[in-house]
Design an enzyme around this catalytic site. Structure first.
Site: not given
Length: 321
Positions: A117, A141, A145
């Site tokens: 991402s 989050y 990644k």
């Protein structure tokens, strides 16, 4: 080619599954069906599996027998939820990838496309963000990644994996009506939801240093993104083990107001957008430099704002019937 797609019943995963199946590849989906929808991939075999459950690695190793490659989508992706439940997010996103890598090594599968991402860039902003920019995520989050990319790179060095981590920017649109984005987590479905209720779409901040004062983002059509996965997978067939990292975007930015107004026009909405104060941490401009994947893989995005909004609205009407 036999390809195992984790999270293949999700919004992006289902598009990739359909492209692979349409060219004759043998596709196996591994999905816990918590957010995935089995009807999206009707006809494809699904192994229903929670990748962080006990003995998930053993079960996945069985599913990987005879496979040539893995495309790993399965993950949680809500930023606010990751802030509220950080330990759970690391377990879900980092833990599931650890299981995938362990099972791949055990099964002798040596090709991986990892769904990363642009969140790994954190507060980085600009009109041409390159893969060499600092990666300092600002939420759990994004950090999951980035940790995932590091795990993949370590596996390349340890046991000969060949892998690509694809850093997505803002994904929208639909390749087929039935595969539209039904989760109200991204800008386009959020605007649709408010229009359906007769409420004004919301724009957070119109005082940024941009032409119309609203944030500018790189919106990529989901079918372009799916094609990037397939092109990347094919490009990995040759060469020594390595880990490449590519931005997947268009290289062109559109403002939030441009996007909202395009959606309102397609939806026939007469309710004007409502401007609210900025959200903390929203940078003014975030647009990819996609030249690395173009030069290495030969992939370029082919669809623009009108394609995104037209297809998204068509899918929304179809799914709302």
């Amino acid at each position: 080619m036999r390809v195992v797609v984790t999270g293949g019943a999700g919004y992006i995963g289902a598009h990739v599954v359909r492209l692979l199946a349409s060219r004759g590849d043998d596709v196996v989906i591994v999905d816990d069906l918590v957010t995935g929808v089995a009807d999206r991939v009707a006809g494809a075999p699904i192994v229903e599996l929670d990748l962080v459950s006990d003995r998930a690695a053993d079960a996945l190793s069985v599913a990987l027998r005879g496979a040539d490659a893995v495309i790993h989508f399965a993950a949680r992706k809500q930023v606010a939820e990751s802030v509220a439940r950080p330990a759970w997010y690391y377990r879900q996103n980092v833990g599931s990838l650890a299981v995938v890598l362990e099972a791949m090594e055990s099964a002798g599968v040596r090709r991986l496309v990892f769904s990363s991402s642009a969140a790994v860039y954190g507060a980085t902003e600009g009109s041409r963000i390159r893969e060499t920019e600092p990666t300092v995520p600002v939420n759990p989050y994004g950090d999951t990644k980035l940790v995932g990319e590091r795990m993949v790179a370590a596996s390349v060095a340890a046991w000969g994996l060949t892998a690509v981590s694809l850093r997505y920017f803002n994904v929208a649109g639909a390749g087929w009506d039935e595969l539209g984005d039904s989760a109200v987590l991204n800008l386009v479905p959020m605007v649709f939801e408010r229009i359906d209720r007769g409420e004004p779409p919301i724009i957070f901040g119109d005082d940024y240093d941009t032409p119309d004062g609203t944030c500018i983002r790189d919106y990529i059509h989901v079918l372009d993104l799916a094609e990037a996965h397939v092109a990347t997978l094919d490009a990995m067939a040759q060469g020594a083990p390595r880990h490449d990292v590519f931005n997947v975007g268009t290289g062109r930015g559109y403002s939030v107001r441009e996007m909202v107004e395009a959606i309102r026009e397609h939806a026939g909405s007469t309710v004007p957008a409502e401007v609210r104060p900025r959200r903390a941490g929203d940078p003014a401009v975030v647009v990819a430099d996609p030249s690395a994947i173009r030069d290495t893989v030969g992939w370029v995005a082919r669809r623009g704002l009108d394609d995104i909004v037209t297809s998204a609205w068509s899918a929304h009407r179809f799914l709302s019937r």
